[in-house]
Design an enzyme around this catalytic site. Structure first.
Site, short mmCIF file in Angstrom:
data_model
loop_
_atom_site.label_atom_id
_atom_site.label_comp_id
_atom_site.label_asym_id
_atom_site.label_seq_id
_atom_site.Cartn_x
_atom_site.Cartn_y
_atom_site.Cartn_z
N GLY A 14 0.96 -1.13 0.33
CA GLY A 14 0.08 -0.47 -0.02
C GLY A 14 1.24 1.54 -0.43
N SER A 15 0.31 2.33 0.39
CA SER A 15 0.74 3.77 0.33
C SER A 15 2.22 3.79 1.14
CB SER A 15 0.01 5.19 1.19
OG SER A 15 -1.18 4.90 0.92
N THR A 16 2.98 2.88 1.67
CA THR A 16 4.57 2.36 3.08
C THR A 16 4.87 3.18 1.53
OG1 THR A 16 4.13 0.30 3.01
CG2 THR A 16 3.78 1.82 4.94
N ILE A 17 4.47 2.44 0.48
CA ILE A 17 5.81 2.73 -0.93
C ILE A 17 6.31 3.70 -1.53
CG2 ILE A 17 4.48 2.54 -2.93
CD1 ILE A 17 5.88 0.40 -4.16
N LYS A 18 5.19 4.92 -1.34
CA LYS A 18 5.17 6.65 -1.83
C LYS A 18 6.34 7.29 -1.59
CE LYS A 18 0.28 6.72 -1.15
NZ LYS A 18 -1.17 7.67 -1.47
#
Length: 675
Positions: free
Chosen positions: A419-423
């Site tokens: 999820g958004s932890t890759i951003k």
């Protein structure tokens, strides 16, 4: 003048040492100092020369030297010292004052960098030779050889079976060790009229059935004086066992050596557990000296490092008394022992992080972003590996096996949608490649967006419409999927994939375990705009394991330098790799800090006054479209030189419970207390 003085000072010393080499010594000080010098240089022949006549009559020179050499080589003793416990002046006055005197001495023997220190009195005696000349000699004392050695003792080298290596944390706290357990049983002839009561109370106290106990007592080989084993019990339950043995004379126990896992379920997925060898395994192990009841690794490090840990046949040197009983094991080398594994894990952090996940399903880790050392690695729920050693029923094992929360599953090796932890990684790649204008804003009304009509019915969605234009900083604060989807499209497939590869995505790094390989897509390529857009915010086909993010985040935390991760203290230190520039890393770190410090930030629940934390939340949808489940992520960098840690947690089944706020709160509770 200085040279002349040096020569004058040295002459008496040379004369004294030379005098020690003579067979006849008229000066007691020469004898005493000469014996000390020979003792410390391990010149056993010279030591024998300086013994009194009575001592020489009790032991030949050959025997004397052989005993010393045998013990010194067997232990082995690398250094020996004699230190007087008297002041030099007082010692010399005492020696000169009588025909026989005893000087209190400390003997210091060094073996494997460890000192053994003990005290005794050394006797200096005066005797006359055949010509009537007075000589001073040392009286032999067996304790000068070794503290427990006595005349008549024997030194024996014998074969010993393999001894399994042990597992320790970074501070040498035991994680999987060769410890002791209680083997509890009954002696039927001692039960008397208490038999029925003893069976009932034992069953209730040790979670057995009366039927099981009676069946054991009724076996064909049982006699009145037979010890009938019933169950193995942890040392932690000794008080329960003691209450049984004090009440019933027919209940007794033996202390036996066995594998012990002191931290139980907190380290179970790290250590794994042992199980008895099967017939096929034993065919290979029997010729190597392993007994039929040998246990081998069945999970975790115990399985993965089985060959290193299992040990081999070896020898030990023992001191036997005149009756052949073992007085002491002299050898310290344990050449039968397998390799000890010393982990980078800090057991205090490991236990604290695991405790935070009580009742949850997921995985968590703590990584030092300066060194790359993994200081905690958790999978929850878990199990007690001691149960596999002490013994458990098939029913108990089936409960573990069929538990819907899957406590036997090692989650930290598995893959999950990040999820958004890759951003932060997407932003770092864009910054590094000039694909991000820091002044760019998107002004989109609503919570969904698509690039054009070619996407059909597919839209990128975001949780919140902030009602204002969104720039990169706000995109981090609100975790805006649309902004990062556009960012991925702007940089293009090749830049995105190469950038992720630099961050270690797709590397087959096992870290000592069977970690599954992280990925950006199933085939390593991005076949469509939709897939590229989704990948930019951590959906699509992106899959990470528990250490993928922490490793990548070490670069963001430390000026663009990504650290190779370490799980073992003796691993060779690998060189860190500059995967992005310092300016890009610092810029992303600032945005991650805002995601925590801004009141609107998705990670604001982690805000701690006086601490500088940079983090990123993530919520991922998994499963079939009709019944999607959610997993929540939080990964946070502590920007403190004293506590340079990346703490990451993934929690399953967070739908309807606040999504990523679940791991945010748990990680925050951990961070508050870990220092």
């Amino acid at each position: 003048m200085k040279k002349l003085l040096l020569i004058i000072v040295m002459i008496p010393l040379v004369l004294m040492l030379s005098a020690c080499d003579e067979e006849v010594t008229h000066d007691p000080l020469e004898t005493f100092y000469g014996y000390m010098e020979a003792f410390e240089s391990k010149d056993f022949e010279k030591m024998y020369d300086l013994l009194d006549a009575g001592s020489k009559a009790s032991i030949t020179e050959e025997e004397y030297v052989a005993v010393y050499e045998n013990i010194y080589e067997s232990v082995p003793i690398t250094d020996a010292k004699m230190v007087s416990r008297m002041e030099t002046f007082d010692m010399e006055r005492k020696i000169m004052g009588g025909a026989s005197t005893r000087i209190p001495m400390d003997i210091i023997l060094t073996s494997s960098a460890e000192e053994m220190k003990y005290s005794l009195d050394v006797s200096v005696v005066r005797e006359e030779d055949e010509e009537g000349n007075e000589n001073y000699r040392i009286s032999h004392d067996t304790r000068l050889i070794y503290p427990e050695y006595e005349n008549g003792d024997e030194i024996v080298t014998r074969e010993v079976p393999p001894l399994r290596g042990e597992i320790f944390d970074r501070n040498m706290n035991p994680v999987a060790v060769n410890g002791e357990v209680l083997w509890v049983g009954m002696v039927p002839g001692r039960l008397g009229t208490q038999k029925n009561e003893a069976i009932k109370v034992m069953a209730e106290s040790l979670d057995l059935t009366e039927e099981y106990i009676r069946k054991r007592l009724g076996l064909s080989w049982v006699r009145d004086d037979t010890f009938v084993d019933m169950v193995k019990v942890s040392m932690e339950d000794k008080a329960i066992v003691d209450s049984l043995t004090s009440r019933f004379t027919g209940i007794i126990y033996r202390v036996i050596e066995d594998r012990v896992y002191p931290y139980k379920d907190a380290t179970a997925h790290l250590t794994g557990y042992l199980g008895l060898v099967n017939a096929e395994e034993y065919k290979e192990m029997e010729p190597l000296g392993f007994p039929i009841d040998t246990r081998v690794g069945r999970a975790g490090l115990e399985l993965l490092y089985e060959e290193e840990l299992r040990g081999q046949m070896g020898t030990e040197v023992t001191l036997l008394d005149r009756n052949g009983e073992v007085k002491k094991v002299l050898s310290t080398f344990k050449n039968n022992k397998g390799k000890d594994l010393i982990l980078t894990i800090d057991i205090d952090k490991q236990v604290a992080l695991y405790d935070q996940m009580t009742g949850e399903m997921g995985t968590a880790s703590v990584v030092n972003y300066k060194s790359g050392e993994v200081e905690a690695l958790v999978s929850a729920p878990s199990y007690d590996p001691n149960a596999f050693i002490l013994g458990q029923t098939q029913e108990d094992y089936n409960l573990l096996l069929n538990d819907p929360k899957k406590p036997l599953l090692n989650r930290f090796t598995k893959l999950y949608v990040p999820g958004s932890t890759i951003k932060p990684l997407t932003a770092a790649i864009a910054l590094e490649n000039g694909a991000l204008d820091l002044n760019k804003e998107i002004d989109i009304s609503g919570t969904k967006w698509q690039a054009d009509e070619s996407w059909g019915n597919y839209y990128v969605t975001r949780v919140t419409d902030p009602g204002t234009p969104v720039d990169i900083e706000k995109a981090f604060i609100y975790s805006d999927n649309i902004f990062f989807a556009q960012m991925a499209l702007d940089m293009g497939e090749e830049v995105f994939l190469q950038g992720m590869k630099k961050f270690g995505i797709g590397e087959e790094t096992q870290h000592g375990f069977g970690f599954e390989t992280s990925q950006i897509s199933n085939d390593g390529e991005i076949s469509s705009e939709v897939l590229l857009a989704d990948s930019g915010y951590g959906q699509g086909q992106v899959l990470f394991h528990a250490l993928t993010l922490p490793k990548a985040y070490t670069a963001l935390a430390d000026k663009g330098e990504m650290k190779p991760l370490k799980l073992f203290m003796d691993e060779e230190v690998q060189v860190s790799e500059a995967v992005i520039g310092e300016e890009a890393a610092d810029q992303v770190l600032y945005y991650m800090t805002q995601a925590v410090e801004s009141p609107q930030g998705t990670g604001h629940d982690a805000y701690i006054s006086g601490r500088s934390l940079a983090g990123k939340t993530g919520t991922s949808e998994i499963g079939p479209a009709a019944d999607k489940a959610e997993i929540g992520w939080f990964s946070v960098i502590d920007r403190d030189e004293v506590n340079p840690y990346v703490t990451t947690m993934m929690v399953e089944d967070v739908k309807g419970r606040g999504g990523s706020s679940v791991p945010v709160k748990l990680v925050t509770n951990f961070i508050v207390n870990y220092d």
